[in-house]
Design a protein around this motif. Structure first.
Motif, PDB file in Angstrom:
ATOM      1  N   UNK A  20       0.777  -1.230   0.000  1.00  2.00           N
ATOM      2  CA  UNK A  20       0.000   0.000   0.000  1.00  2.00           C
ATOM      3  C   UNK A  20       0.812   1.285   0.000  1.00  2.00           C
ATOM      4  N   UNK A  21       2.148   1.205  -0.012  1.00  2.00           N
ATOM      5  CA  UNK A  21       2.956   2.422  -0.011  1.00  2.00           C
ATOM      6  C   UNK A  21       2.635   3.273  -1.241  1.00  2.00           C
ATOM      7  N   UNK A  22       2.573   4.576  -1.036  1.00  2.00           N
ATOM      8  CA  UNK A  22       2.290   5.472  -2.143  1.00  2.00           C
ATOM      9  C   UNK A  22       0.820   5.517  -2.521  1.00  2.00           C
ATOM     10  N   UNK A  23      -0.043   4.972  -1.649  1.00  2.00           N
ATOM     11  CA  UNK A  23      -1.476   5.006  -1.945  1.00  2.00           C
ATOM     12  C   UNK A  23      -1.917   3.972  -2.953  1.00  2.00           C
ATOM     13  N   UNK A  24      -1.071   2.967  -3.184  1.00  2.00           N
ATOM     14  CA  UNK A  24      -1.408   1.931  -4.155  1.00  2.00           C
ATOM     15  C   UNK A  24      -2.700   1.219  -3.758  1.00  2.00           C
ATOM     16  N   UNK A  25      -3.615   1.091  -4.687  1.00  2.38           N
ATOM     17  CA  UNK A  25      -4.897   0.432  -4.441  1.00  2.38           C
ATOM     18  C   UNK A  25      -5.047  -0.733  -5.413  1.00  2.38           C
ATOM     19  N   UNK A  26      -5.234  -1.918  -4.873  1.00  2.00           N
ATOM     20  CA  UNK A  26      -5.462  -3.088  -5.726  1.00  2.00           C
ATOM     21  C   UNK A  26      -6.116  -4.169  -4.901  1.00  2.00           C
ATOM     22  N   UNK A  27      -6.756  -5.088  -5.560  1.00  2.74           N
ATOM     23  CA  UNK A  27      -7.379  -6.210  -4.872  1.00  2.74           C
ATOM     24  C   UNK A  27      -6.380  -7.344  -4.709  1.00  2.74           C
ATOM     25  N   UNK A  28      -6.434  -7.991  -3.545  1.00  2.00           N
ATOM     26  CA  UNK A  28      -5.620  -9.177  -3.306  1.00  2.00           C
ATOM     27  C   UNK A  28      -6.550 -10.335  -2.965  1.00  2.00           C
ATOM     28  N   UNK A  29      -6.054 -11.529  -3.171  1.00  2.00           N
ATOM     29  CA  UNK A  29      -6.882 -12.724  -2.954  1.00  2.00           C
ATOM     30  C   UNK A  29      -6.155 -13.681  -2.007  1.00  2.00           C
ATOM     31  N   UNK A  30      -6.894 -14.328  -1.111  1.00  2.00           N
ATOM     32  CA  UNK A  30      -8.362 -14.466  -1.038  1.00  2.00           C
ATOM     33  C   UNK A  30      -9.090 -13.355  -0.293  1.00  2.00           C
TER      34      UNK A  30
END
Length: 405
Positions: free
Chosen positions: A207-217
């Motif tokens: 999440x550094x730098x405001x990174x937004x993404x989905x992770x699984x599960x």
């Protein structure tokens, strides 16, 4: 079959040095870790049996049973090693030892730390203890330092946990690779949820730098996705953000057990997830019989509803807020199916602009009239007093003239 590599969320940069310097065994941590100092443990455990009778599956790198605080917490008879016969090799051609068939070998230390946060037994030489110190850990070894775990092996681990009747499953690993809607991993998660198992997963450390993404599960519906918070109840800088995040929990400078004895500090959502899994185990122990039996949905909603939040609803940083273990276990008079946004900061009504008045305002006019009355009253008093003095002097002079003075 989708073959997605799974990652064990690494320590955040601030704690990387401490993590790599940790030896097995290590020195015991004498004090009470900050993540436990904020919890009134006696109040937390009241009516829960400290998690007795609840089984928590730790799907990870194995769980060491040589540690004094874990030897009575782990049930090797239920454990399983699901690593392939020939584990993946690192860049230097070295393979991690596969370990015992019951999942009680942990050369990485990751799974042992996770298990300790959930169910470490009390010990005289440390203030560290698990949140559910009488729960039972099911060790399921499914990954190693070389990332030998895959989406398929994780799916098998989840199915195995359901088979041995786990009440809670903790998954402190993830993959950011896109998974198909009909992936084997999602199907396994759905089977666990259908069997009323609480599934808790770490959100990830990218999440550094405001990174937004989905992770699984963690991103799958029904999974309780956990981000990391710091001492100020704010999102830890490394913690993964996204709309899938459900709650946050302490994940900075987390003290826990390591193989062969002692304790080390580490950072990451890997250690936030078991903090929440421990709370889930206590809720399951407290509400697990008769008419008071709570479903996994009730438990997840309770944890979300009682979290400490700074906004009234959900946000992508800490979800519904930072988990409050004591509140989750004490404000539990009614079971709920989903959290309701009713606390935190709300947007109030905009103030109405003041009316523009040209010339003298009503208040100014009233003040002017009051001044006139005050000045006029004073003038009248002065006139009366002056007149009285003149009359007195006139009478005196008249009296004197009449007497011939």
């Amino acid at each position: 079959m989708l073959a997605s590599g799974l990652t064990l969320p690494a320590a955040a940069p601030a704690a990387a040095a401490a993590s790599t310097q940790c030896n097995f065994p290590s020195e015991p941590y004498k004090g009470r870790p900050w993540s436990l100092q904020r919890v009134l443990l006696n109040e937390l455990w009241r009516g829960t049996g400290q998690g007795a009778g609840v089984k928590v599956a730790v799907i990870d790198t194995g769980v060491d049973v040589e540690h004094e605080q874990l030897k009575d917490a782990v049930d090797p008879s239920l454990g399983k090693n699901l690593l392939p016969k020939k584990p993946k090799k690192d860049e230097y051609g070295r393979a991690q030892p596969r370990g015992k068939a019951d999942g009680t070998t942990d050369t990485v230390g990751h799974g042992t730390k996770v298990a300790g946060i959930i169910a470490a037994r009390p010990a005289d030489d440390t203030g560290f203890v698990g949140l559910a110190p009488k729960a039972t850990i099911i060790p399921i070894k499914q990954n190693d330092a070389n990332g030998s775990g895959t989406a398929e092996s994780l799916a098998r681990a989840i199915d195995y946990a359901v088979k041995v009747h786990a009440d809670v499953i903790n998954i402190s690993q993830d993959t950011a690779e896109a998974l198909k809607p009909d992936s084997v991993l999602k199907a396994a998660v759905n089977r666990a949820l259908a069997q009323d198992v609480v599934v808790v997963a770490s959100a990830g450390n990218d999440g550094l730098g405001g990174n937004v993404k989905e992770t699984y599960p963690a991103s799958f519906p029904g999974v309780l996705a956990v981000a990391s918070s710091d001492r100020n109840n704010e999102r830890a800088p490394f913690s993964q953000s996204g709309e899938f995040v459900d709650v946050a929990a302490p994940g900075v400078d987390m003290i826990s057990t390591v193989p062969k004895g002692g304790h080390c500090a580490d950072n990451g959502t890997s250690f936030s997830a078991p903090y929440v899994a421990g709370v889930a185990a206590l809720l399951r122990a407290k509400h697990n019989s008769g008419d008071d039996r709570w479903t996994q949905r009730n438990i997840v909603a309770q944890i979300e509803q009682t979290a400490e939040r700074s906004v009234a609803g959900h946000d992508r940083l800490v979800g519904w807020g930072v988990v409050d273990p004591v509140r989750a276990l004490t404000e539990d008079d009614e079971r709920i199916e989903q959290p309701v946004a009713k606390e935190g900061l709300t947007s109030g009504k905009k103030p109405e602009p003041a009316k523009l008045v040209l010339g003298e305002t009503e208040q100014e006019r009233n003040e002017r009239l009051a001044t006139y009355v005050l000045v006029g009253g004073g003038t009248s008093v002065a006139v009366v007093i002056g007149t009285s003095l003149i009359c007195r002097d006139w009478r005196r002079r008249r009296g004197a003239a009449a007497s011939g003075r």
